[in-house]
Design a protein around this motif. Sequence first.
Motif, PDB file in Angstrom:
ATOM      1  N   LYS A 193       0.768  -1.240   0.000  1.00 40.01           N
ATOM      2  CA  LYS A 193      -0.104  -0.060   0.030  1.00 40.01           C
ATOM      3  C   LYS A 193       0.912   1.267  -0.011  1.00 40.01           C
ATOM      4  O   LYS A 193       0.278   2.338  -0.624  1.00 40.01           O
ATOM      5  CB  LYS A 193      -0.908   0.090   1.198  1.00 40.01           C
ATOM      6  CG  LYS A 193      -2.093  -1.094   1.275  1.00 40.01           C
ATOM      7  CD  LYS A 193      -2.914  -0.796   2.413  1.00 40.01           C
ATOM      8  CE  LYS A 193      -4.098  -1.749   2.423  1.00 40.01           C
ATOM      9  NZ  LYS A 193      -5.117  -1.525   1.244  1.00 40.01           N
ATOM     10  N   ARG A 194       2.029   1.081   0.630  1.00 40.84           N
ATOM     11  CA  ARG A 194       2.840   2.462   0.851  1.00 40.84           C
ATOM     12  C   ARG A 194       3.404   2.753  -0.428  1.00 40.84           C
ATOM     13  O   ARG A 194       4.000   2.089  -1.157  1.00 40.84           O
ATOM     14  CB  ARG A 194       3.947   1.937   1.755  1.00 40.84           C
ATOM     15  CG  ARG A 194       4.854   3.175   2.257  1.00 40.84           C
ATOM     16  CD  ARG A 194       5.902   2.847   3.084  1.00 40.84           C
ATOM     17  NE  ARG A 194       5.555   2.115   4.549  1.00 40.84           N
ATOM     18  CZ  ARG A 194       6.105   1.052   4.847  1.00 40.84           C
ATOM     19  NH1 ARG A 194       6.882   0.347   4.061  1.00 40.84           N
ATOM     20  NH2 ARG A 194       5.618   0.633   5.992  1.00 40.84           N
TER      21      ARG A 194
ATOM     22  N   LYS B  41       1.554   3.168  -3.127  1.00 45.65           N
ATOM     23  CA  LYS B  41       0.650   3.301  -4.020  1.00 45.65           C
ATOM     24  C   LYS B  41      -0.790   3.866  -3.541  1.00 45.65           C
ATOM     25  O   LYS B  41      -1.131   4.548  -4.422  1.00 45.65           O
ATOM     26  CB  LYS B  41       0.485   1.730  -4.327  1.00 45.65           C
ATOM     27  CG  LYS B  41      -0.450   1.253  -5.488  1.00 45.65           C
ATOM     28  CD  LYS B  41      -0.090  -0.299  -5.962  1.00 45.65           C
ATOM     29  CE  LYS B  41      -1.356  -0.586  -6.896  1.00 45.65           C
ATOM     30  NZ  LYS B  41      -1.132   0.342  -8.127  1.00 45.65           N
ATOM     31  N   GLU B  42      -1.126   3.266  -2.555  1.00 47.61           N
ATOM     32  CA  GLU B  42      -2.555   3.893  -1.989  1.00 47.61           C
ATOM     33  C   GLU B  42      -2.132   5.025  -1.350  1.00 47.61           C
ATOM     34  O   GLU B  42      -2.963   6.166  -1.199  1.00 47.61           O
ATOM     35  CB  GLU B  42      -3.280   2.768  -1.356  1.00 47.61           C
ATOM     36  CG  GLU B  42      -3.674   1.819  -2.290  1.00 47.61           C
ATOM     37  CD  GLU B  42      -4.552   0.883  -1.449  1.00 47.61           C
ATOM     38  OE1 GLU B  42      -5.413   1.087  -0.490  1.00 47.61           O
ATOM     39  OE2 GLU B  42      -4.496  -0.237  -1.869  1.00 47.61           O
TER      40      GLU B  42
ATOM     41  N   ALA C  65       0.824   7.943  -0.190  1.00 48.56           N
ATOM     42  CA  ALA C  65       1.966   8.417  -0.638  1.00 48.56           C
ATOM     43  C   ALA C  65       2.401   9.555   0.329  1.00 48.56           C
ATOM     44  O   ALA C  65       1.522  10.220   0.619  1.00 48.56           O
ATOM     45  CB  ALA C  65       2.093   8.815  -2.054  1.00 48.56           C
TER      46      ALA C  65
ATOM     47  N   ASN D 272       1.652   6.611  -8.733  1.00 46.23           N
ATOM     48  CA  ASN D 272       0.955   5.523  -8.725  1.00 46.23           C
ATOM     49  C   ASN D 272      -0.343   5.779  -8.391  1.00 46.23           C
ATOM     50  O   ASN D 272      -1.281   4.965  -8.059  1.00 46.23           O
ATOM     51  CB  ASN D 272       1.387   4.505  -7.655  1.00 46.23           C
ATOM     52  CG  ASN D 272       2.932   3.817  -8.026  1.00 46.23           C
ATOM     53  OD1 ASN D 272       2.848   3.480  -9.091  1.00 46.23           O
ATOM     54  ND2 ASN D 272       3.750   3.913  -7.044  1.00 46.23           N
TER      55      ASN D 272
ATOM     56  N   PRO E 181      -2.143   7.515  -5.997  1.00 47.03           N
ATOM     57  CA  PRO E 181      -2.453   7.359  -4.728  1.00 47.03           C
ATOM     58  C   PRO E 181      -3.770   7.861  -4.467  1.00 47.03           C
ATOM     59  O   PRO E 181      -4.103   8.982  -5.061  1.00 47.03           O
ATOM     60  CB  PRO E 181      -1.398   7.938  -3.785  1.00 47.03           C
ATOM     61  CG  PRO E 181      -0.783   9.322  -4.748  1.00 47.03           C
ATOM     62  CD  PRO E 181      -0.920   8.820  -5.895  1.00 47.03           C
TER      63      PRO E 181
ATOM     64  N   THR F 273      -7.916  12.912  -5.003  1.00 48.58           N
ATOM     65  CA  THR F 273      -7.048  12.516  -3.869  1.00 48.58           C
ATOM     66  C   THR F 273      -7.499  13.125  -2.678  1.00 48.58           C
ATOM     67  O   THR F 273      -7.983  14.246  -2.679  1.00 48.58           O
ATOM     68  CB  THR F 273      -5.603  12.898  -4.180  1.00 48.58           C
ATOM     69  OG1 THR F 273      -5.197  12.682  -5.437  1.00 48.58           O
ATOM     70  CG2 THR F 273      -4.612  12.153  -3.199  1.00 48.58           C
TER      71      THR F 273
END
Lengths: 344, 353
Positions: free
Chosen positions: B91-92, B94-95, B97, B175, B177, B210
């Motif tokens: 996740k770090r 990617k989802e 940041a 990515n 996020p 986001t």
Amino acid sequence: MAAPLLEVKDLVMHFPVKSRGVISQTLGQVKAVDGISFTLNAGQSLGLVGESGCGKTTTGRLITRLHKPTSGQILFEGEDIANASPRQLKPIRRDIQMIFQDPYTSLNPRQTVGEIIGAPLVIHNLVPKNKRLARVQELLEIVGLSPEHYNRYPHEFSGGQRQRIGIARALTLQPKVLVADEPVSALDVSIQAQVINLMQDLQKEFNIAFLFIAHDLAIVRHFCPEIAVMYLGKIVEQAPREQLYSAPKHPYTKALLSAAPDIQQVIAGGRRERIRLTGDVPSPINPPSGCPFRTRCWKAQDICATMPPPLEPKGGAGIVACHFPENTSPEDANTPVSTARNAA
Amino acid sequence: MPDISRPFLSVENLTVNFPTPDGIVHATESLSYTLERGKTLGIVGESGSGKSVSSSAILGLHRYSNAIVSGQIWLDGTDLLQISDNDMRLKRGKEVAMIFQDPLSALHPYYRVGDQIAEAYRAHNTVTKKAARARTIEMLARVGIPQPDRRVDDYPHQFSGGMRQRVMIAMALINDPTLLIADEPTTALDVTVQAQILDLLQDLQREFNTALIMITHDLGVIAEVADDVLVMYAGRAVEYGSARALLTKPSMPYTWGLIQSVPDVTGPVDRPLRPIPGSPPSLVQPPAGCAFFGRCAFSSLVPGDRCAHELPELLPIEAGHLKRCHLEDVSVMYAESVEADRVDTATVEAGAH
């Protein structure tokens, strides 16, 4: 009117850029300060604002003669100190002192506060040895620290208290001019106001002239009645604060002000339009011809590339270096900033 | 299955403690907040108030330190404190940041910026080097770096401060996020560059929907970008509400003090600055009562020494606006600001030590 305490005329500082190697060649000049002039009267404050790399810190370091200028004059009480030798400078250094930005690196961690604040007394041998401690304690009290803390080391103090120690050291020799280079930017918001108020109180009490260097427009406005805006080594506008902030004449000043975040504006209602400056500040090694700001200016025309605009009055108080200044008619000068911005 | 009843991000009773030789540092104490996608939460506080520590907990950056973390961090239906190190690693970046404060120390000086950004992309996507490079150039262009196909091969020292921060943003966003944490992203920058970066972040936030956490000590930045604001003091939330409510009607004396102590570029020139006297308390031995007691100008108005002995709870004063303070009638604070009598801070601070 009496002669100003400090007068700077056409001050220039070019740092050579040298190639590496056995035979070093000068490749160019970093034009850090490129011909600036201003005056500072006793007990007054002049603010210098601008982005990093505009030459404001170098200006401060020239006045304290930490650098030797390439050319120009620095008249202190009528005497030119621009080319003075270290021996000639020693008595003058008593009168021109400096407060540094970072209270963590500007205090020697291996010296006690007493040694730090007392060092100027030792160097200039002004107070007999047995009276030094009393003077140090007096200074600690003036800046709002406990006199019995003279035996402590800098790491035992918080950031705000360290900056007070730096101020006490600058005050030790009772200077007439204090160059404050970003004195509060390393401090937490709640502590900044304490240090600003302290400096204002000291200015009143000891009639000290401040050259106040900062990038925070709100703090400069609060501290200095007169403000000079620098861009690429040149002063592009200088004016009393009321006018500079309500009716800026130079497009750069206007852009700088519109970029500053402002709570009061939000409280008053709504977010305002920002002038978006595109790109970065050009390199001071190879500044643009003509007006230094023309590469980012939305009003630039052909003349801006060929002729450097002179720094001169264009209606109202203050001086501006621009071929096409804003807010030049007298009505504009009275327009509040919000409406002036909406109209733009 | 994502839990639809929960907000997108929900931090619940987050506590982060660090054991040290001097005792346990209570960096963050039972912190709770929520954030939806497309919204911005501003976290304000001074150094050591726990604002950065609480946010690095979301990224699981305390997993490999000696920190003791408890509570829950629900992101899109998953409790980030319960998942395995490997799941967190997926996740770090990617989802979730993060954009760090100082781009010069956050970028590796020996590697080309393009390789550093592409590394973040290839860590989460099985793609060829060529595809990763193309994606990197696309991101550099998106954050406004001129000639991205050439700058991709430059080293960090060849960029200016503002451009380096753009590189950091490109790296954080490569990515796509869903949650972006920006820790003092503009503190090291000039105002004009700061304005550019804040605009960019807001544009990108709108584009990718986001959720943004903006950590800062600058209330001006908060005023510009935040929807909601969380004010932290000595590891705890002391006021929480919409940016507008909090800035126009601050209800905790610390928030009020912060607003009073900063000068502004509009308004009267000679408004005296009213500093908050003293300095924050130790986090090793937090005071028994309110952490702001001692620096607060209004604690004498609260009957019976409650401020000194009883920790106030974070309670709502109106819908969506909470404060941690015993003072009931907040109007005294505003009356005080009109009088504008200046506290002799020098003596107060000296007396505190």
